[in-house]
Scaffold this active site. Structure first.
Site, PDB file in Angstrom:
ATOM      1  N   ASP A 171      -6.385  -7.124   3.705  1.00  0.00           N
ATOM      2  CA  ASP A 171      -7.521  -6.466   3.060  1.00  0.00           C
ATOM      3  C   ASP A 171      -8.441  -7.515   2.446  1.00  0.00           C
ATOM      4  O   ASP A 171      -9.658  -7.516   2.659  1.00  0.00           O
ATOM      5  CB  ASP A 171      -7.006  -5.498   1.979  1.00  0.00           C
TER       6      ASP A 171
ATOM      7  N   TYR B 132       0.820  -1.217   0.000  1.00  0.00           N
ATOM      8  CA  TYR B 132       0.000   0.000   0.000  1.00  0.00           C
ATOM      9  C   TYR B 132       0.855   1.268   0.000  1.00  0.00           C
ATOM     10  O   TYR B 132       0.388   2.320  -0.426  1.00  0.00           O
ATOM     11  CB  TYR B 132      -0.911   0.029   1.241  1.00  0.00           C
TER      12      TYR B 132
ATOM     13  N   ASP C  58     -12.225  -9.183   4.064  1.00  0.00           N
ATOM     14  CA  ASP C  58     -13.521  -9.129   3.372  1.00  0.00           C
ATOM     15  C   ASP C  58     -14.126 -10.521   3.299  1.00  0.00           C
ATOM     16  O   ASP C  58     -15.335 -10.708   3.454  1.00  0.00           O
ATOM     17  CB  ASP C  58     -13.352  -8.588   1.937  1.00  0.00           C
TER      18      ASP C  58
ATOM     19  N   ASP D 266      -2.783 -18.001   0.272  1.00  0.00           N
ATOM     20  CA  ASP D 266      -3.794 -18.596  -0.622  1.00  0.00           C
ATOM     21  C   ASP D 266      -4.455 -19.800   0.039  1.00  0.00           C
ATOM     22  O   ASP D 266      -5.677 -19.963   0.020  1.00  0.00           O
ATOM     23  CB  ASP D 266      -3.181 -18.962  -1.990  1.00  0.00           C
TER      24      ASP D 266
ATOM     25  N   LYS E 172       3.161 -15.218   1.781  1.00  0.00           N
ATOM     26  CA  LYS E 172       3.492 -16.070   0.643  1.00  0.00           C
ATOM     27  C   LYS E 172       5.011 -16.260   0.634  1.00  0.00           C
ATOM     28  O   LYS E 172       5.707 -15.787  -0.275  1.00  0.00           O
ATOM     29  CB  LYS E 172       3.015 -15.421  -0.666  1.00  0.00           C
TER      30      LYS E 172
HETATM   31  C1  IPM Z   1     -10.483  -1.382   3.799  1.00  0.00           C
HETATM   32  C2  IPM Z   1     -10.742  -0.713   2.492  1.00  0.00           C
HETATM   33  C3  IPM Z   1      -9.608   0.269   2.230  1.00  0.00           C
HETATM   34  C4  IPM Z   1      -8.339  -0.526   2.055  1.00  0.00           C
HETATM   35  C5  IPM Z   1      -9.826   1.242   1.071  1.00  0.00           C
HETATM   36  C6  IPM Z   1     -11.118   2.013   1.223  1.00  0.00           C
HETATM   37  C7  IPM Z   1      -8.666   2.177   0.916  1.00  0.00           C
HETATM   38  O1  IPM Z   1     -10.885  -1.645   1.487  1.00  0.00           O
HETATM   39  O2  IPM Z   1     -10.355  -0.688   4.823  1.00  0.00           O
HETATM   40  O3  IPM Z   1     -10.445  -2.622   3.831  1.00  0.00           O
HETATM   41  O4  IPM Z   1      -8.035  -1.014   0.946  1.00  0.00           O
HETATM   42  O5  IPM Z   1      -7.607  -0.661   3.031  1.00  0.00           O
HETATM   43 MG    MG Z   2     -10.955  -3.672   2.190  1.00  0.00          MG
END
Ligand code: IPM
Ligand code: MG
Length: 368
Positions: free
Chosen positions: A249, A142, A253, A225, A192
């Site tokens: 990230d 990032y 999710d 993975d 990884k």
């Molecule tokens: C998260 C989001 C952020 C990230 C974005 C909005 C920059 O996806 O907090 O998971 O990628 O970190």
């Molecule tokens: Mg995210």
């Protein structure tokens, strides 16, 4: 003593709607629990761009550095998709994370009993799930340099760099081990190492910190993975997962969806202790700004409310009130109160964002 201070950055899309419900809880804490906060508000994301021409004004950054905790709603929306990369709404959030040095991002994924049917996975796979992903938040791909889109001969090349120093890995590993000691004493580290040097270093440093400082915690390593696959196959094998910024990230999710709705999950981003002993901290729901439902009173405020519960626990030493708030959410869900995102195939009438907030307040009242 001065009241503890909170900066609210509600942001874009559904951010202000879900944050309105958190403000009710903050007021409730003062009236019913005698805990008063000094609350200020400012802009982040697209709404800040509209006013200042950038997604986070310097004065806002300075305020965030000075308060005991920042509460953030969400940033972004289609209106801002075409903006230059450097002023996109997300850059405001990334600046906060980086300049406050919020290296440890705690993302719990907890499946509420009342919602176990909502997951796309079988009920027995997710019922009772309670794991935390600790995501490194201030480094890795990032932020690594070099980065950019460059010309190479007659074509363009896009470059980002995965970069981790030993100390960056060690400090997030420590926060994962500390958390594990308060839970089931178990950490799985994901990278990884089979293809990335930064992954090899990650694995080595996590292991060294473990052997030197946390030998009592059970540590395992997994390729990210495989970790993704295992999270789908049998998520309850995990307790605390520690991983880098990008894998964190993606995996968070995924873990979020295991619980049935992205609208449920809170997060805490923590940095080093300040002079008053409190960690630098920002709390935000894992979900985004959901422009498709913004302004309609449909959004689920629970993730944002549970993020405030994390603030009570990690910033304000009010663990009992945090638990009280979490229990109130559980109660409301068990009673069948549902926002639109939580409607099952059996249907029913969803409540609005504000009605969900009010139901949680009523459950809080009943808890006294
Ligand atoms: C998260 C989001 C952020 C990230 C974005 C909005 C920059 O996806 O907090 O998971 O990628 O970190
Ligand atoms: Mg995210």
């Amino acid at each position: 003593m001065a009241n503890p201070s909170i900066l609210i950055l509600a942001g874009d899309g559904i951010g202000p709607e879900v944050m309105a419900e958190v403000k009710k809880v903050i007021t409730w804490m003062g009236v019913k629990r005698g805990v008063h906060f000094d609350v200020s508000e400012d802009l982040v994301g697209g709404c800040a761009y509209d006013v200042h021409g950038k997604p986070l004004a310097d004065e806002t950054m300075a305020k965030a550095q000075a308060v005991d905790a920042v509460l953030l709603g969400a940033v972004g929306g289609p209106k801002y998709d075409k903006l230059d990369f450097s002023v996109k709404p997300e850059r405001g959030l990334l600046r906060l994370r980086k300049e406050m040095d919020l290296f440890s991002n705690l993302r719990p994924a907890q499946c509420f009993d009342a919602l176990a049917d909502f997951s796309s996975l079988k009920k027995e796979v997710v019922a009772g799930l309670d794991i935390v992903i600790v995501r490194e938040l201030t480094s890795g791909v990032y932020f690594g340099e070099p980065r950019g889109i460059f010309k190479e001969g007659n074509e363009r090349v896009g470059i980002n760099t995965q970069r981790y120093t030993e100390s960056e890995i060690a400090r997030v590993a420590r926060s994962a081990f500390e958390l594990a000691r308060k839970r089931s004493n178990k950490v799985c580290s994901m990278e990884k190492a089979n293809v990335m040097e930064s992954g090899i270093l990650w694995r080595e440093v996590v292991q060294e910190v473990h052997d030197r400082e946390y030998p009592d915690v059970a540590l395992t390593h997994m390729y990210a993975d495989n970790g993704a696959m295992q999270l789908c196959r049998w998520p309850k094998q995990f307790d605390v997962i520690v991983t880098d910024n990008l894998f964190g990230d993606v995996l968070s999710d995924m873990a979020a969806m295991l619980t049935g709705s992205l609208g449920m999950l809170p997060s805490a981003s923590l940095g080093n202790p300040m002079a008053n002993g409190r960690p630098k901290a920002l709390y935000e729901p894992v979900h985004g700004s959901a422009p498709d439902i913004a302004g309609q009173g449909k959004a689920n405020p629970i993730a944002c409310i549970l993020s405030f519960a994390m603030a009570l626990r990690y910033s304000f030493d009010l663990g009992e009130d945090a638990t009280r708030l979490e229990k109130a959410v559980e109660k409301v869900l068990a009673d069948g109160v549902r926002t639109a995102d939580l409607m099952g195939p059996e249907g029913g009438k969803p409540v609005s964002t504000a009605e969900m907030g009010d139901a949680i307040l009523a459950a809080l009242d009943a808890s006294l």
